[in-house]
Design a protein around this motif. Structure first.
Motif, PDB file in Angstrom:
ATOM      1  N   GLY A   1     -23.323  24.112 -22.580  1.00  0.00           N
ATOM      2  CA  GLY A   1     -23.898  25.417 -22.874  1.00  0.00           C
ATOM      3  C   GLY A   1     -25.172  25.714 -22.115  1.00  0.00           C
ATOM      4  N   LYS A   2     -25.720  26.910 -22.392  1.00  0.00           N
ATOM      5  CA  LYS A   2     -26.879  27.405 -21.659  1.00  0.00           C
ATOM      6  C   LYS A   2     -28.123  27.552 -22.543  1.00  0.00           C
ATOM      7  N   ASN A   3     -28.139  26.909 -23.677  1.00  0.00           N
ATOM      8  CA  ASN A   3     -29.227  27.159 -24.618  1.00  0.00           C
ATOM      9  C   ASN A   3     -30.423  26.245 -24.441  1.00  0.00           C
ATOM     10  N   ASP A   4     -30.374  25.346 -23.473  1.00  0.00           N
ATOM     11  CA  ASP A   4     -31.509  24.468 -23.213  1.00  0.00           C
ATOM     12  C   ASP A   4     -32.706  25.294 -22.748  1.00  0.00           C
ATOM     13  N   PRO A   5     -33.949  24.898 -23.136  1.00  0.00           N
ATOM     14  CA  PRO A   5     -35.139  25.643 -22.696  1.00  0.00           C
ATOM     15  C   PRO A   5     -35.236  25.802 -21.181  1.00  0.00           C
ATOM     16  N   VAL A   6     -34.739  24.834 -20.438  1.00  0.00           N
ATOM     17  CA  VAL A   6     -34.770  24.944 -18.975  1.00  0.00           C
ATOM     18  C   VAL A   6     -33.964  26.157 -18.528  1.00  0.00           C
ATOM     19  N   TYR A   7     -32.868  26.413 -19.219  1.00  0.00           N
ATOM     20  CA  TYR A   7     -31.991  27.509 -18.812  1.00  0.00           C
ATOM     21  C   TYR A   7     -32.596  28.873 -19.118  1.00  0.00           C
ATOM     22  N   THR A   8     -33.319  28.956 -20.234  1.00  0.00           N
ATOM     23  CA  THR A   8     -33.810  30.265 -20.682  1.00  0.00           C
ATOM     24  C   THR A   8     -35.217  30.591 -20.200  1.00  0.00           C
ATOM     25  N   ALA A   9     -35.936  29.623 -19.630  1.00  0.00           N
ATOM     26  CA  ALA A   9     -37.342  29.840 -19.291  1.00  0.00           C
ATOM     27  C   ALA A   9     -37.539  30.843 -18.166  1.00  0.00           C
ATOM     28  N   HIS A  10     -36.667  30.840 -17.179  1.00  0.00           N
ATOM     29  CA  HIS A  10     -36.794  31.771 -16.045  1.00  0.00           C
ATOM     30  C   HIS A  10     -35.402  32.222 -15.655  1.00  0.00           C
ATOM     31  N   THR A  11     -35.174  33.510 -15.686  1.00  0.00           N
ATOM     32  CA  THR A  11     -33.853  34.037 -15.384  1.00  0.00           C
ATOM     33  C   THR A  11     -33.512  33.888 -13.903  1.00  0.00           C
ATOM     34  N   TYR A  12     -32.214  33.787 -13.617  1.00  0.00           N
ATOM     35  CA  TYR A  12     -31.687  33.909 -12.259  1.00  0.00           C
ATOM     36  C   TYR A  12     -30.239  34.379 -12.409  1.00  0.00           C
ATOM     37  N   HIS A  13     -29.672  34.903 -11.347  1.00  0.00           N
ATOM     38  CA  HIS A  13     -28.375  35.590 -11.431  1.00  0.00           C
ATOM     39  C   HIS A  13     -27.258  34.647 -11.858  1.00  0.00           C
ATOM     40  N   THR A  14     -27.247  33.440 -11.342  1.00  0.00           N
ATOM     41  CA  THR A  14     -26.257  32.444 -11.757  1.00  0.00           C
ATOM     42  C   THR A  14     -26.948  31.102 -11.899  1.00  0.00           C
ATOM     43  N   LYS A  15     -26.514  30.347 -12.895  1.00  0.00           N
ATOM     44  CA  LYS A  15     -27.014  28.984 -13.077  1.00  0.00           C
ATOM     45  C   LYS A  15     -25.880  28.122 -13.607  1.00  0.00           C
ATOM     46  N   VAL A  16     -25.702  26.959 -13.003  1.00  0.00           N
ATOM     47  CA  VAL A  16     -24.860  25.940 -13.607  1.00  0.00           C
ATOM     48  C   VAL A  16     -25.773  25.105 -14.502  1.00  0.00           C
ATOM     49  N   PRO A  17     -25.438  24.930 -15.784  1.00  0.00           N
ATOM     50  CA  PRO A  17     -26.319  24.151 -16.656  1.00  0.00           C
ATOM     51  C   PRO A  17     -26.622  22.775 -16.070  1.00  0.00           C
TER      52      PRO A  17
ATOM     53  N   LEU B   1     -41.944  28.401 -21.552  1.00  0.00           N
ATOM     54  CA  LEU B   1     -42.209  27.432 -20.488  1.00  0.00           C
ATOM     55  C   LEU B   1     -42.780  26.129 -21.049  1.00  0.00           C
ATOM     56  N   THR B   2     -43.560  26.219 -22.104  1.00  0.00           N
ATOM     57  CA  THR B   2     -44.121  25.001 -22.693  1.00  0.00           C
ATOM     58  C   THR B   2     -43.058  24.177 -23.404  1.00  0.00           C
ATOM     59  N   LYS B   3     -41.920  24.790 -23.732  1.00  0.00           N
ATOM     60  CA  LYS B   3     -40.837  24.066 -24.406  1.00  0.00           C
ATOM     61  C   LYS B   3     -40.026  23.203 -23.451  1.00  0.00           C
ATOM     62  N   ILE B   4     -40.220  23.423 -22.148  1.00  0.00           N
ATOM     63  CA  ILE B   4     -39.484  22.618 -21.178  1.00  0.00           C
ATOM     64  C   ILE B   4     -40.043  21.198 -21.213  1.00  0.00           C
ATOM     65  N   ARG B   5     -39.232  20.273 -21.594  1.00  0.00           N
ATOM     66  CA  ARG B   5     -39.668  18.880 -21.669  1.00  0.00           C
ATOM     67  C   ARG B   5     -39.723  18.319 -20.260  1.00  0.00           C
ATOM     68  N   PRO B   6     -40.893  17.857 -19.800  1.00  0.00           N
ATOM     69  CA  PRO B   6     -40.970  17.282 -18.449  1.00  0.00           C
ATOM     70  C   PRO B   6     -40.019  16.101 -18.325  1.00  0.00           C
ATOM     71  N   ILE B   7     -39.111  16.180 -17.358  1.00  0.00           N
ATOM     72  CA  ILE B   7     -38.171  15.090 -17.135  1.00  0.00           C
ATOM     73  C   ILE B   7     -38.258  14.669 -15.680  1.00  0.00           C
ATOM     74  N   GLY B   8     -38.040  13.392 -15.441  1.00  0.00           N
ATOM     75  CA  GLY B   8     -38.035  12.910 -14.069  1.00  0.00           C
ATOM     76  C   GLY B   8     -39.405  12.920 -13.434  1.00  0.00           C
ATOM     77  N   LYS B   9     -39.425  13.003 -12.102  1.00  0.00           N
ATOM     78  CA  LYS B   9     -40.656  12.852 -11.343  1.00  0.00           C
ATOM     79  C   LYS B   9     -40.750  13.892 -10.235  1.00  0.00           C
ATOM     80  N   TYR B  10     -41.965  14.047  -9.732  1.00  0.00           N
ATOM     81  CA  TYR B  10     -42.269  15.054  -8.714  1.00  0.00           C
ATOM     82  C   TYR B  10     -41.850  14.510  -7.356  1.00  0.00           C
ATOM     83  N   GLN B  11     -40.573  14.723  -6.969  1.00  0.00           N
ATOM     84  CA  GLN B  11     -40.126  14.110  -5.727  1.00  0.00           C
ATOM     85  C   GLN B  11     -39.116  14.954  -4.950  1.00  0.00           C
TER      86      GLN B  11
END
Length: 908
Positions: A113-129, A452-462
């Motif tokens: 689904g698309k309900n993750d905060p990452v998906y809803t934080a910034h709109t774009y025309h198409t997104k694969v979850p 945007l604050t609900k986006i849980r930081p995952i991974g690393k800056y790379q």
């Protein structure tokens, strides 16, 4: 080696969280600002050469530099991509080497689904979850592998790559932990705003320091501009804060020429109903919106010092708050005076004063608007402009800009009012409804900042991000381990046009010369789109390591677009091994309203053959060994068993007919002669490979298949191959005999079946096949017996319900079914007339030229030959037969019978 590992760890840390030294590409800096300053100056020096690269965006150097965060992200071609690849290869220890690598395609259907905060934080025309993408990355790659996405959009492939190293995050939606570890992702897109959004999702963290600074800015701007968002309340004229204002279109009555306020005349606020037909408040004539002309008003452009005409919008409802309570009112004299006062305010900071461009999608605005800034109300324009100006002074400028672009669409006339309080912009289009909603920007900014604050930081800056055309990449040959991409599909979405609003504010625009799209304004049709897609896949083939995989998400319902993608992938050198479904659960606006709606995307899994295979086939070309070498290798790439819920499923790729198609395609694409006929291949494959349920296996695979096959209670037999229109109709008939289904239910499997349609076959779209050969229940009258029988037996809660029961009717609505014999005869007559019209077009076209028939509906030729034979028109049969490819005529026994006998009748 220890130093290299330490450098890599420092590289992977998020620079925005560091206060001390940072290391990037082997260079150590005092802090992250020093890193950014150094690489920005290096980027400035490189820009003259970078501008020569295909797809370099349209914009000034300073705007490109200001938007970039080099070397990780550049708003232009990224000149450090190969440096990162070399650095990663030097400093990353992989769990296995490429010689040991082997994967079967991920054959199971994915639903995410698309309900993750990452998906809803910034709109774009198409997104694969991104969670769905993570499943593919974990399957096809090892920790330390390099991944590429050439149509990266909002950067979800990068987010997915980041998440593969985070076990806690993975545990929220999967128990697949066998392959956890860092992946290194290269993201590329033609659009500058796409790269900007990608960088936001992949590089920015909205921690307390960031959010506190941004909240302070919002508070400061609200204190300055709140006077524009105040309205009077009650007998004491208390001041309330406006949440939003609903505006209404004004039309001209064709009968009395008076104005019609759409809101007053057509909207029932209590029920939320918008009337299709409504009355003019002056003369009472009944009218429909589609037949009316909009009223225009003259506006003065203070910036350009010109007057212009704009469609008239009037405020009709103000929603406002006092002490936490919400109220609504009709605008009064004070409100109109306030709007006039706002119109007189000068704007000293930047606003997008550029012209709206013509185009297939954005062109719909040109009738009523001429400048980009006109898409915002005057007060929202003032606030947006001031926000950007103040953001330049912040410590977290990039975070402020990401917040700005995330909220921008909601502060334009594109935002539509809805009675259920779930208004929003219409994805994938520049649609301005007749009741747009003008929102309070401070509410929107705070709400989006919370998202945007609900986006849980995952991974690393790379992850590394760049902007250029995928038709000509700067990456070295065989430099990436896996490709996941969701490319543009025909005329589905006009990306460069849809991004124009954002990019106007960023002042950097897509260079759409090489945009792979079907677009009349760009003079790009199917042939141009096909060539551009081939160039893109050809580049992806070049940069992918031999023996590795590419996953392509297909998001279009048209068979013609499917064929372009499939042919482009194979022409580039890839071998398709599987097609499965990706269900994103929620559709875009177009996906749920148009007749070509798609419930599920298709996922194509394709691999790049190894150098060893290519060498072996080259050395054995023109011999049978080249064919069997390919089959031996290809079988090893295919899934051994697929099935679910006790069912074993046919693996189409393992059937002799499809194996023959793949073998032929590989030989033709590589310029080799095909060493076996279809008949010889069918005999040879049964002699050389173990066969189970009509499928071929390697000796090393068959034991696994037998073991799993025994455990399956039932087997889904493959009764036929869809190769032309006739077999497509029969396939649909069998599907609907099993159970009546909606068009959306049928579509994903139909698209899988038609991937092997012959190139000459002009197959009608699914909608046309359904309409010409089957019936659909529209919800009116009794439920047809065929649907009633199925629903009554398959759904416990529907058993024993009458054919007129509302619950049953709702479940039955829009399902297609096989008609009874009497109605089937009527449908056949209609279909025959349609096919005859098609055949007569071929006859007329060929009478004016001497060209061969290259693409046609075989069923139309069959019906036309039958009609001509009954009318003793043997000349037409022979003339059309002579214009058909000889191989097609020879392989179709019905057509050949008519043709041979017609020649005999004419004495030829």
């Amino acid at each position: 080696m220890a130093d290299k590992v330490e450098q890599l760890e420092m590289l992977n840390e998020n620079p925005t969280t560091q206060t001390g030294p940072v290391t990037c590409l082997g260079i150590t800096f005092e802090n992250d600002e020093a890193r950014r300053a150094y690489f920005t100056e290096e980027l400035r020096k490189k820009l003259p050469e970078l501008r020569k690269i295909e797809g370099f965006p349209i914009g000034e150097d300073e705007e490109i530099l200001a938007l970039s965060d080099p070397p990780f992200y550049t708003a232009c071609p990224n000149p450090w991509i190969n440096d990162f690849v070399a650095y990663w290869n030097l400093n990353t220890t992989k769990s296995s080497n490429s010689e040991e690598y082997h994967r079967e395609p991920l054959a199971k259907d994915i639903s995410e689904g698309k309900n993750d905060p990452v998906y809803t934080a910034h709109t774009y025309h198409t997104k694969v979850p991104h969670k769905a993408i993570m499943r593919y990355i974990l399957h096809y790659t090892e920790p330390g592998d390099i991944i590429f996405d050439g149509f990266s959009g909002s950067g979800m492939t990068g987010v997915a790559g980041n998440g593969c190293s985070d076990k806690d995050y993975l545990s929220t939606f999967t128990d697949d932990f066998h392959n956890i570890g860092d992946r290194l992702v290269i993201l590329n897109d033609l659009s500058p705003v796409s790269a900007h959004i990608s960088s936001g999702f992949n590089h920015l963290v909205f921690n307390d320091s960031v959010t506190n600074e941004l909240r302070s800015l919002i508070d400061e701007l609200e204190n300055k501009h709140n006077w524009m968002y105040q309205t009077l309340h009650g007998p004491n004229n208390d001041k309330g804060t406006i949440n939003y204002v609903i505006y209404s279109d004004v039309f001209i009555c064709p009968e009395c020429n008076n104005e019609i306020n759409f809101w007053d005349s057509a909207v029932n606020r209590e029920t939320g109903e918008v009337k299709e037909e409504f009355a003019c408040s002056n003369c009472g004539v009944k009218v429909m919106k589609k037949d009316l002309e909009k009223s225009l008003e003259v506006k003065y452009d203070k910036i350009n010092k010109v007057t212009y005409h704009q469609n008239k919008l009037v405020p009709v409802i103000i929603n406002y708050s006092i002490n936490g309570k919400r109220f609504e009112k009709v605008p009064d004299e004070h409100d109109f005076e306030l709007l006039s006062k706002i119109d007189d305010v000068d704007i000293d900071s930047f606003i997008p004063n550029n012209d709206l461009i013509p185009g297939d999608e954005i062109g719909r605005l040109l009738k009523h608007y001429s400048k980009v800034y006109q898409l915002c109300s005057r007060r929202n324009l003032i606030v947006l402009s001031d926000f950007l100006e103040h953001a330049k002074k912040l410590s977290y400028q990039r975070e402020a800009l990401f917040l700005f672009t995330s909220v921008l669409p909601n502060l334009t006339w594109l935002y539509r009012w809805r009675a259920n309080n779930k208004g929003g912009t219409t994805s994938g289009t520049y649609y301005i409804c007749s009741t747009p909603q003008d929102n309070n920007p401070f509410n929107q900014l705070r709400r989006k900042l919370t998202d945007l604050t609900k986006i849980r930081p995952i991974g690393k800056y790379q992850n590394v991000i760049g902007v250029q055309s995928t038709t000509k990449l700067q990456l070295n040959d065989s430099s990436v381990d896996y490709i996941f991409t969701d490319p543009p599909f025909g005329s589905n979405l006009m990306y460069s046009e849809l991004n124009y609003l954002w990019e106007s504010w960023l002042r950097i625009f897509t260079n759409n010369a090489s945009e792979a799209i079907v677009n009349n304004h760009q003079r790009k049709h199917n042939d141009e789109y096909k060539e551009l897609m081939f160039q893109c896949f050809n580049e992806m083939f070049r940069i992918l390591k031999p023996g590795k995989w590419m996953t392509v998400v297909f998001s279009n319902s048209k068979a013609s677009v499917w064929n372009v993608i499939r042919e482009s992938i194979e022409k580039a050198g890839f071998v398709i091994a599987n097609v499965s479904a990706l269900d994103k659960k929620q559709g875009s606006f177009k996906a749920v309203t148009t007749t070509t709606a798609v419930k599920q995307d298709l996922v194509i899994s394709a691999y790049k053959p190894t150098d060893e295979l290519r060498k072996r086939i080259s050395n054995n070309q023109n011999t049978e060994d080249s064919a069997w070498s390919f089959v031996q290798y290809h079988l090893a790439q295919l899934p051994v068993f697929t099935g679910q819920k006790g069912f074993a499923e046919i693996i189409v790729e393992r059937t002799p007919r499809i194996l023959f198609d793949r073998m032929v395609a590989y030989h033709v694409q590589n310029g080799y002669s095909v060493p076996l006929s279809s008949g010889e291949f069918q005999v040879g494959i049964e002699q050389r490979f173990p066969m189970r349920d009509g499928m071929a296996f390697l000796e090393s695979q068959v034991a696994e298949y037998d073991k799993k096959r025994i455990l399956a209670k039932e087997f889904t037999q493959l009764s036929l191959f869809v190769s032309d229109e006739n077999s497509a109709i029969e396939w649909l008939r069998q599907q609907l005999l099993k159970k009546p289904q909606t068009r959306q239910d049928l579509h994903p499997n139909f698209m899988k079946e038609i991937q092997h349609i012959a190139k000459h076959e002009l197959l009608p779209e699914l909608d046309e096949l359904l309409e010409q050969n089957f019936l659909k229940y529209d919800g009116e009258g009794e439920v047809p017996s065929q649907i009633h029988a199925y629903l009554s037996s398959d759904y416990k809660d529907l058993r024993n319900l009458s054919k007129n029961d509302p619950k049953l009717k709702e479940k039955a609505k829009d399902r297609w079914y096989v008609p009874d014999p009497n109605k089937q005869a009527d449908l056949e007559k209609l279909r025959e007339k349609s096919l005859l019209r098609e055949f007569n077009q071929y006859v007329e076209e060929l009478s004016n030229n001497k060209k061969k028939l290259k693409q046609f509906r075989t069923e139309a030729i069959r019906v036309g030959f039958h009609k001509a034979w009954t009318e003793k028109d043997y000349k037409t049969i022979v003339e059309i037969g002579n214009r058909m490819p000889e191989s097609i005529l020879q392989e179709d026994e019905k057509l050949l019978r008519y043709y041979d006998n017609a020649q005999t009748k004419l004495g030829l």
